[in-house]
Design a protein around this motif. Structure first.
Motif, PDB file in Angstrom:
ATOM      1  N   ASN A 188       4.876 -44.164  62.146  1.00 56.91           N
ATOM      2  CA  ASN A 188       5.367 -42.862  61.669  1.00 56.91           C
ATOM      3  C   ASN A 188       6.859 -42.948  61.366  1.00 56.91           C
ATOM      4  O   ASN A 188       7.658 -42.145  61.871  1.00 56.91           O
ATOM      5  CB  ASN A 188       5.104 -41.790  62.729  1.00 56.91           C
ATOM      6  CG  ASN A 188       3.645 -41.609  63.028  1.00 56.91           C
ATOM      7  OD1 ASN A 188       2.959 -40.870  62.350  1.00 56.91           O
ATOM      8  ND2 ASN A 188       3.150 -42.312  64.051  1.00 56.91           N
ATOM      9  N   VAL A 226       9.059 -39.761  60.033  1.00 57.61           N
ATOM     10  CA  VAL A 226       9.126 -38.668  61.008  1.00 57.61           C
ATOM     11  C   VAL A 226       9.965 -39.067  62.225  1.00 57.61           C
ATOM     12  O   VAL A 226      10.876 -38.344  62.636  1.00 57.61           O
ATOM     13  CB  VAL A 226       7.706 -38.241  61.450  1.00 57.61           C
ATOM     14  CG1 VAL A 226       7.771 -37.233  62.581  1.00 57.61           C
ATOM     15  CG2 VAL A 226       6.921 -37.686  60.275  1.00 57.61           C
ATOM     16  N   ILE A 282      13.833 -37.882  63.498  1.00 58.82           N
ATOM     17  CA  ILE A 282      14.104 -37.351  64.840  1.00 58.82           C
ATOM     18  C   ILE A 282      15.206 -38.171  65.508  1.00 58.82           C
ATOM     19  O   ILE A 282      16.108 -37.617  66.142  1.00 58.82           O
ATOM     20  CB  ILE A 282      12.833 -37.354  65.710  1.00 58.82           C
ATOM     21  CG1 ILE A 282      11.797 -36.385  65.147  1.00 58.82           C
ATOM     22  CG2 ILE A 282      13.168 -36.998  67.162  1.00 58.82           C
ATOM     23  CD1 ILE A 282      10.427 -36.510  65.799  1.00 58.82           C
ATOM     24  N   GLN A 295      11.695 -32.944  70.286  1.00 64.02           N
ATOM     25  CA  GLN A 295      11.361 -32.982  68.868  1.00 64.02           C
ATOM     26  C   GLN A 295      10.088 -33.791  68.599  1.00 64.02           C
ATOM     27  O   GLN A 295       9.298 -33.445  67.717  1.00 64.02           O
ATOM     28  CB  GLN A 295      12.520 -33.536  68.049  1.00 64.02           C
ATOM     29  CG  GLN A 295      13.643 -32.561  67.893  1.00 64.02           C
ATOM     30  CD  GLN A 295      13.164 -31.267  67.242  1.00 64.02           C
ATOM     31  OE1 GLN A 295      12.530 -31.271  66.188  1.00 64.02           O
ATOM     32  NE2 GLN A 295      13.433 -30.144  67.893  1.00 64.02           N
ATOM     33  N   VAL A 352       6.669 -32.358  66.587  1.00 61.12           N
ATOM     34  CA  VAL A 352       5.946 -32.954  65.452  1.00 61.12           C
ATOM     35  C   VAL A 352       4.528 -33.354  65.844  1.00 61.12           C
ATOM     36  O   VAL A 352       3.613 -33.283  65.028  1.00 61.12           O
ATOM     37  CB  VAL A 352       6.714 -34.127  64.805  1.00 61.12           C
ATOM     38  CG1 VAL A 352       8.034 -33.653  64.211  1.00 61.12           C
ATOM     39  CG2 VAL A 352       6.907 -35.279  65.750  1.00 61.12           C
ATOM     40  N   GLN A 389       1.946 -33.871  62.759  1.00 62.21           N
ATOM     41  CA  GLN A 389       2.705 -34.697  61.815  1.00 62.21           C
ATOM     42  C   GLN A 389       2.752 -36.166  62.189  1.00 62.21           C
ATOM     43  O   GLN A 389       3.283 -36.974  61.428  1.00 62.21           O
ATOM     44  CB  GLN A 389       4.116 -34.153  61.666  1.00 62.21           C
ATOM     45  CG  GLN A 389       4.158 -32.780  61.046  1.00 62.21           C
ATOM     46  CD  GLN A 389       5.570 -32.225  60.987  1.00 62.21           C
ATOM     47  OE1 GLN A 389       6.500 -32.750  61.592  1.00 62.21           O
ATOM     48  NE2 GLN A 389       5.735 -31.137  60.256  1.00 62.21           N
TER      49      GLN A 389
END
Length: 118
Positions: A15, A18, A22, A105, A109, A114
């Protein structure tokens, strides 16, 4: 330098956009928050953050290097506040806040669906 532990690095590998987003946001918020606290520096700082995704052994090891000046602009914007000689901010204080912000965070997600696992 702000590093992701191996358990999170595995998630980051799948990921990238994403998790690296973060990582940058948690790093920036951590540095700005701690530096702005009068107990630590009491100044608004600037910095450059560089993402490295591999370590010296060519293993996946995501981390951010930060280049930070030795101080910042005072809260009133009128003067320069220097850090103590040879010392910028407490590593333990930075790491605690960074860890909390990053994990909060990451949870957001994850809850939003996500993160993808292959």
């Amino acid at each position: 330098m702000f590093t992701l532990p191996e358990e999170i690095a595995v998630i980051a590998y799948q990921n990238k956009a994403v998790v690296y987003d973060i990582l940058f946001h948690a790093t920036a918020e951590t540095l700005r928050t701690i530096a702005a606290t009068p107990k630590h520096l009491g100044a608004e700082i600037g910095f450059i953050a560089l993402l490295h995704t591999w370590g010296q052994t060519l293993q996946h090891h995501p981390h951010v290097h930060c280049v930070v000046p030795g101080g910042g602009i005072s809260a009133d914007g009128e003067s320069w506040v220097s850090c103590r000689p040879g010392f910028f901010l407490h590593v333990r204080v930075l790491s605690r806040l960074f860890r909390r912000l990053f994990l909060e965070q990451l949870q957001v997600v994850f809850d939003a669906g996500q993160l993808h696992f292959f």
